[in-house]
Enzyme design. Structure first.
Site, PDB file in Angstrom:
ATOM      1  N   CYS A 244     -40.804  71.633  42.432  1.00  0.00           N
ATOM      2  CA  CYS A 244     -39.880  70.810  43.223  1.00  0.00           C
ATOM      3  C   CYS A 244     -38.435  71.314  43.181  1.00  0.00           C
ATOM      4  O   CYS A 244     -37.750  71.398  44.209  1.00  0.00           O
ATOM      5  CB  CYS A 244     -39.951  69.367  42.755  1.00  0.00           C
ATOM      6  SG  CYS A 244     -40.015  69.195  40.962  1.00  0.00           S
TER       7      CYS A 244
ATOM      8  N   SER B 245     -39.068  60.934  37.810  1.00  0.00           N
ATOM      9  CA  SER B 245     -40.260  60.906  38.669  1.00  0.00           C
ATOM     10  C   SER B 245     -40.950  62.266  38.690  1.00  0.00           C
ATOM     11  O   SER B 245     -42.128  62.346  39.012  1.00  0.00           O
ATOM     12  CB  SER B 245     -39.904  60.453  40.085  1.00  0.00           C
ATOM     13  OG  SER B 245     -38.914  61.300  40.615  1.00  0.00           O
ATOM     14  N   GLY B 246     -40.232  63.311  38.330  1.00  0.00           N
ATOM     15  CA  GLY B 246     -40.837  64.642  38.219  1.00  0.00           C
ATOM     16  C   GLY B 246     -41.906  64.703  37.142  1.00  0.00           C
ATOM     17  O   GLY B 246     -42.730  65.623  37.123  1.00  0.00           O
TER      18      GLY B 246
ATOM     19  N   ARG C  30     -33.334  67.197  32.280  1.00  0.00           N
ATOM     20  CA  ARG C  30     -33.895  65.902  32.701  1.00  0.00           C
ATOM     21  C   ARG C  30     -32.807  64.847  32.544  1.00  0.00           C
ATOM     22  O   ARG C  30     -32.137  64.787  31.497  1.00  0.00           O
ATOM     23  CB  ARG C  30     -35.096  65.558  31.820  1.00  0.00           C
ATOM     24  CG  ARG C  30     -35.851  64.343  32.267  1.00  0.00           C
ATOM     25  CD  ARG C  30     -36.653  64.542  33.524  1.00  0.00           C
ATOM     26  NE  ARG C  30     -37.803  65.401  33.331  1.00  0.00           N
ATOM     27  CZ  ARG C  30     -38.482  65.962  34.325  1.00  0.00           C
ATOM     28  NH1 ARG C  30     -38.123  65.783  35.587  1.00  0.00           N
ATOM     29  NH2 ARG C  30     -39.513  66.734  34.078  1.00  0.00           N
TER      30      ARG C  30
ATOM     31  N   THR D 111     -53.810  58.381  43.858  1.00  0.00           N
ATOM     32  CA  THR D 111     -53.222  57.179  43.243  1.00  0.00           C
ATOM     33  C   THR D 111     -51.903  57.493  42.533  1.00  0.00           C
ATOM     34  O   THR D 111     -51.259  56.591  42.007  1.00  0.00           O
ATOM     35  CB  THR D 111     -54.201  56.584  42.208  1.00  0.00           C
ATOM     36  OG1 THR D 111     -54.573  57.639  41.309  1.00  0.00           O
ATOM     37  CG2 THR D 111     -55.433  56.025  42.879  1.00  0.00           C
ATOM     38  N   GLY D 112     -51.533  58.763  42.479  1.00  0.00           N
ATOM     39  CA  GLY D 112     -50.319  59.160  41.749  1.00  0.00           C
ATOM     40  C   GLY D 112     -49.077  59.088  42.618  1.00  0.00           C
ATOM     41  O   GLY D 112     -49.147  58.747  43.806  1.00  0.00           O
TER      42      GLY D 112
ATOM     43  N   ARG E 178     -60.871  56.784  36.279  1.00  0.00           N
ATOM     44  CA  ARG E 178     -60.038  55.611  36.005  1.00  0.00           C
ATOM     45  C   ARG E 178     -59.725  54.802  37.263  1.00  0.00           C
ATOM     46  O   ARG E 178     -59.649  53.589  37.232  1.00  0.00           O
ATOM     47  CB  ARG E 178     -58.682  56.049  35.396  1.00  0.00           C
ATOM     48  CG  ARG E 178     -58.701  56.514  33.993  1.00  0.00           C
ATOM     49  CD  ARG E 178     -57.285  56.901  33.562  1.00  0.00           C
ATOM     50  NE  ARG E 178     -56.749  58.058  34.283  1.00  0.00           N
ATOM     51  CZ  ARG E 178     -56.875  59.317  33.883  1.00  0.00           C
ATOM     52  NH1 ARG E 178     -57.494  59.582  32.762  1.00  0.00           N
ATOM     53  NH2 ARG E 178     -56.381  60.311  34.593  1.00  0.00           N
TER      54      ARG E 178
ATOM     55  N   GLN F  76     -32.739  66.762  36.846  1.00  0.00           N
ATOM     56  CA  GLN F  76     -34.009  66.347  37.422  1.00  0.00           C
ATOM     57  C   GLN F  76     -34.414  64.931  36.999  1.00  0.00           C
ATOM     58  O   GLN F  76     -34.367  64.574  35.820  1.00  0.00           O
ATOM     59  CB  GLN F  76     -35.094  67.355  37.029  1.00  0.00           C
ATOM     60  CG  GLN F  76     -34.791  68.741  37.586  1.00  0.00           C
ATOM     61  CD  GLN F  76     -35.830  69.797  37.264  1.00  0.00           C
ATOM     62  OE1 GLN F  76     -35.474  70.887  36.829  1.00  0.00           O
ATOM     63  NE2 GLN F  76     -37.091  69.523  37.471  1.00  0.00           N
TER      64      GLN F  76
ATOM     65  N   VAL G 142     -47.095  61.562  43.685  1.00  0.00           N
ATOM     66  CA  VAL G 142     -47.069  62.558  44.767  1.00  0.00           C
ATOM     67  C   VAL G 142     -48.193  62.275  45.764  1.00  0.00           C
ATOM     68  O   VAL G 142     -47.975  62.292  46.985  1.00  0.00           O
ATOM     69  CB  VAL G 142     -47.196  63.991  44.200  1.00  0.00           C
ATOM     70  CG1 VAL G 142     -47.334  65.009  45.328  1.00  0.00           C
ATOM     71  CG2 VAL G 142     -45.993  64.341  43.334  1.00  0.00           C
TER      72      VAL G 142
ATOM     73  N   HIS H 257     -33.838  64.931  42.750  1.00  0.00           N
ATOM     74  CA  HIS H 257     -33.308  65.993  41.876  1.00  0.00           C
ATOM     75  C   HIS H 257     -31.981  66.504  42.451  1.00  0.00           C
ATOM     76  O   HIS H 257     -31.841  66.663  43.673  1.00  0.00           O
ATOM     77  CB  HIS H 257     -34.270  67.183  41.818  1.00  0.00           C
ATOM     78  CG  HIS H 257     -35.539  66.934  41.050  1.00  0.00           C
ATOM     79  ND1 HIS H 257     -35.809  65.776  40.362  1.00  0.00           N
ATOM     80  CD2 HIS H 257     -36.618  67.740  40.862  1.00  0.00           C
ATOM     81  CE1 HIS H 257     -37.000  65.869  39.781  1.00  0.00           C
ATOM     82  NE2 HIS H 257     -37.517  67.044  40.077  1.00  0.00           N
TER      83      HIS H 257
HETATM   84  P1  NAP Z   1     -48.976  61.055  38.483  1.00  0.00           P
HETATM   85  O1  NAP Z   1     -48.151  60.034  39.155  1.00  0.00           O
HETATM   86  O2  NAP Z   1     -49.190  60.963  37.027  1.00  0.00           O
HETATM   87  O3  NAP Z   1     -50.410  61.075  39.222  1.00  0.00           O
HETATM   88  C1  NAP Z   1     -51.460  61.889  38.807  1.00  0.00           C
HETATM   89  C2  NAP Z   1     -52.636  61.756  39.757  1.00  0.00           C
HETATM   90  O4  NAP Z   1     -53.640  62.694  39.368  1.00  0.00           O
HETATM   91  C3  NAP Z   1     -53.299  60.383  39.739  1.00  0.00           C
HETATM   92  O5  NAP Z   1     -53.822  60.101  41.011  1.00  0.00           O
HETATM   93  C4  NAP Z   1     -54.452  60.594  38.749  1.00  0.00           C
HETATM   94  O6  NAP Z   1     -55.532  59.738  38.983  1.00  0.00           O
HETATM   95  C5  NAP Z   1     -54.858  62.003  39.102  1.00  0.00           C
HETATM   96  N1  NAP Z   1     -55.561  62.647  38.000  1.00  0.00           N
HETATM   97  C6  NAP Z   1     -55.102  62.865  36.751  1.00  0.00           C
HETATM   98  N2  NAP Z   1     -56.048  63.490  36.013  1.00  0.00           N
HETATM   99  C7  NAP Z   1     -57.119  63.664  36.816  1.00  0.00           C
HETATM  100  C8  NAP Z   1     -58.405  64.247  36.645  1.00  0.00           C
HETATM  101  N3  NAP Z   1     -58.776  64.782  35.503  1.00  0.00           N
HETATM  102  N4  NAP Z   1     -59.257  64.266  37.701  1.00  0.00           N
HETATM  103  C9  NAP Z   1     -58.887  63.726  38.875  1.00  0.00           C
HETATM  104  N5  NAP Z   1     -57.687  63.158  39.121  1.00  0.00           N
HETATM  105  C10 NAP Z   1     -56.816  63.134  38.087  1.00  0.00           C
HETATM  106  O7  NAP Z   1     -48.394  62.521  38.723  1.00  0.00           O
HETATM  107  P2  NAP Z   1     -47.555  63.095  39.982  1.00  0.00           P
HETATM  108  O8  NAP Z   1     -46.109  62.992  39.735  1.00  0.00           O
HETATM  109  O9  NAP Z   1     -48.111  62.514  41.244  1.00  0.00           O
HETATM  110  O10 NAP Z   1     -47.864  64.654  39.881  1.00  0.00           O
HETATM  111  C11 NAP Z   1     -49.120  65.186  40.235  1.00  0.00           C
HETATM  112  C12 NAP Z   1     -49.043  66.704  40.338  1.00  0.00           C
HETATM  113  O11 NAP Z   1     -48.052  67.092  41.266  1.00  0.00           O
HETATM  114  C13 NAP Z   1     -48.699  67.433  39.029  1.00  0.00           C
HETATM  115  O12 NAP Z   1     -49.389  68.669  39.020  1.00  0.00           O
HETATM  116  C14 NAP Z   1     -47.234  67.684  39.158  1.00  0.00           C
HETATM  117  O13 NAP Z   1     -46.815  68.771  38.384  1.00  0.00           O
HETATM  118  C15 NAP Z   1     -47.141  67.993  40.633  1.00  0.00           C
HETATM  119  N6  NAP Z   1     -45.792  67.811  41.168  1.00  0.00           N
HETATM  120  C16 NAP Z   1     -45.078  66.698  40.888  1.00  0.00           C
HETATM  121  C17 NAP Z   1     -43.798  66.598  41.402  1.00  0.00           C
HETATM  122  C18 NAP Z   1     -42.968  65.429  41.117  1.00  0.00           C
HETATM  123  O14 NAP Z   1     -41.754  65.536  41.385  1.00  0.00           O
HETATM  124  N7  NAP Z   1     -43.523  64.344  40.592  1.00  0.00           N
HETATM  125  C19 NAP Z   1     -43.267  67.574  42.221  1.00  0.00           C
HETATM  126  C20 NAP Z   1     -44.025  68.680  42.487  1.00  0.00           C
HETATM  127  C21 NAP Z   1     -45.278  68.779  41.958  1.00  0.00           C
HETATM  128  P3  NAP Z   1     -55.813  58.398  38.109  1.00  0.00           P
HETATM  129  O15 NAP Z   1     -55.127  57.285  38.854  1.00  0.00           O
HETATM  130  O16 NAP Z   1     -57.301  58.277  38.191  1.00  0.00           O
HETATM  131  O17 NAP Z   1     -55.285  58.623  36.737  1.00  0.00           O
END
Ligand code: NAP
Length: 333
Positions: free
Chosen positions: A126, A156-157, A232, A9-10, A37, A153, A12, A239
C-alpha cells in the site's frame, strides 16, 4: 464474469466487494471466500446477500477472476490452485510480488506489465503504490535517480483487529490502565512506532524492503536508490508519506506542478506549495493526494512533497479492481 474474493470478510476484501459494485465491474456471480471461521456469514453485493464459503479447491471452478486478500499463507496455497483452474488471480499479499514471472502492477504506472501474466498478478504494498502514483509523472518529466521516504502508516494496514487495538489502547491510556500491546511491539495509542514487519540483521524492516524492492520492479529502474523509514502511527485509516526525490534533470517547481496536475490518479491540492491533505480527509476516496511540494536546496535537482491516500482503497482494493479493469481493456480477461 464469475468473481471470487478470498478474504471477503476482512478490511480489504469487504472494500473490494464495495469497489466492484461502485465501479460497475461486470460481475455475473460473486463468490465470497474466507476461512472456516466466517463460513456461512453473508456479504451484501448490489443489495443481494451472498453466503461466504470456506476456501477449498472446488470454490475456484469456473471462476474468471479471483481477488485475494487473505494474507501470504493462504495466497501461497490457493493462488496456484485458482490459476490452474483458469482464474486470473490478483493477489494483495506479499507472497508473489517479487517472483520474476509475476507482474507487480500499479495501473497508472506500469499497466504494460500485465501483458506477460501467467495467471497470478500481484498488487503492490500500500505505501509503495501511493508513492509511485505520485512519482511516475515526475520520473517521466525529469528522470528519477533516488527517493527517500518516511511513511506514517495507519493501523488499518495491519487488518481489522488493529482497529480494535487502537480503540482499546486509547481508552486504556486515557483511563490510566496499561495498554494491551497484542499486535504491536509497543503501545500504539498516542505513540509512533518506527517498526513495521520484522527488522533484519541489517536493521531494515520488512515494510522498508517492500518500498525499496517493489519500487525498483514497478518503475523498471533496477538501480533506483531507495531509502525508507516505515512508521506506524495511531491513525485508523489513510497512509501519509514525506517523499524526497532526486532527478537527472532540474525539476522546476512549475513543471513539476504541471506534470502532477495532469497525472492519472493524482489529486493536487489547490495551493500545492502550502496546502496539504490529512488522513482523516481521504477515507473512501480514490486519488493519491499530493501537497506541500517544494524544491530542496540540496541535493541538487530534488523535490519534496507530502502524499496521502486511503490505504484500504488505492493501497489495496481499488488498485486490485483497476488491475482487473485493465485486463479487460487489454483483452486479457
Ligand atoms: P483482515 O482484515 O485481517 O482480513 C483477513 C481476511 O482473510 C479475512 O476475510 C479472513 O477470513 C481471511 N483469512 C485469514 N486467514 C485465512 C485462511 N487461512 N484461509 C482463508 N481466509 C483467511 O486483513 P486485511 O487488512 O483485509 O488484509 C488482507 C491482506 O491484504 C493481507 O495480505 C494484507 O497484507 C493485504 N493488504 C492489506 C492492506 C491494508 O492496508 N490493510 C493493504 C494492502 C494489502 P476470516 O473472517 O474467516 O478470518
Amino acid at each position: 464474469m464469475r468473481v471470487a474474493v478470498l478474504g471477503a470478510t476482512g478490511l480489504v476484501g469487504s472494500e473490494m466487494v464495495k469497489v466492484l459494485e461502485e465501479r460497475a465491474f461486470p460481475v455475473d456471480d460473486l463468490v465470497p471466500l474466507a476461512s472456516e471461521r466466517s463460513a456461512g456469514r453473508q456479504v451484501i453485493f448490489k443489495g443481494r446477500p451472498y453466503v461466504v464459503r470456506a476456501v477449498e479447491e472446488s470454490a475456484f471452478e469456473g471462476i474468471d477472476v479471483a481477488l485475494f486478500s487473505a494474507g501470504s499463507g493462504p495466497s501461497r496455497k490457493w493462488a496456484p490452485v485458482a490459476a490452474s483452474k483458469g482464474a486470473v488471480v490478483i493477489d494483495n499479499s506479499s507472497a508473489w510480488r517479487m517472483e520474476e514471472d509475476v507482474p507487480l502492477v500499479v495501473p497508472e504506472v506500469n499497466p504494460h506489465a500485465l501483458d506477460k501474466h501467467k495467471g497470478i498478478i500481484a498488487n503492490p504494498n500500500c505505501a509503495t503504490i501511493q508513492a509511485l502514483v505520485a512519482l511516475k509523472p515526475l520520473h517521466d518529466a525529469f528522470g528519477l535517480k533516488s527517493i527517500q521516504v518516511v511513511t506514517f502508516q495507519s493501523v488499518s494496514g495491519t487488518g481489522l483487529r488493529a482497529l480494535d487495538e487502537l480503540k482499546e489502547d486509547s481508552k486504556a491510556v486515557l483511563e490510566g490502565d496499561p495498554p494491551t500491546c497484542e499486535l504491536y511491539p509497543k503501545p500504539i495509542a498516542f505513540n509512533v512506532l518506527p517498526h513495521i514487519g520484522k527488522i533484519d540483521e541489517k536493521g531494515i524492516s520488512e515494510e522498508e524492503y517492500k518500498m525499496m524492492n517493489e519500487s525498483r520492479k514497478i518503475m523498471e529502474l533496477s538501480n533506483l536508490a531507495v531509502s525508507c523509514t516505515a512508521v506506524r502511527v495511531p491513525v485508523f485509516r489513510g497512509h501519509s508519506e514525506a517523499v524526497v526525490a532526486t532527478f537527472e534533470k532540474d525539476p522546476s517547481l512549475q513543471n513539476a506542478i504541471e506534470a502532477l496536475s495532469k497525472a492519472p490518479g493524482v489529486s493536487l491540492t489547490e495551493d500545492p506549495l502550502y496546502s496539504y491533505v490529512v488522513p482523516s480527509e481521504v477515507e473512501g476516496k480514490d486519488p493519491v493526494f499530493v501537497g506541500r511540494i517544494r524544491k530542496e536546496p540540496s541535493p541538487e535537482n530534488s523535490l519534496s512533497f507530502w502524499v496521502v491516500a486511503d490505504n484500504i482503497r488505492k493501497g489495496a482494493a481499488l488498485n486490485a479492481v483497476q488491475i482487473a479493469e485493465e485486463l479487460i481493456k487489454r483483452e486479457l480477461l
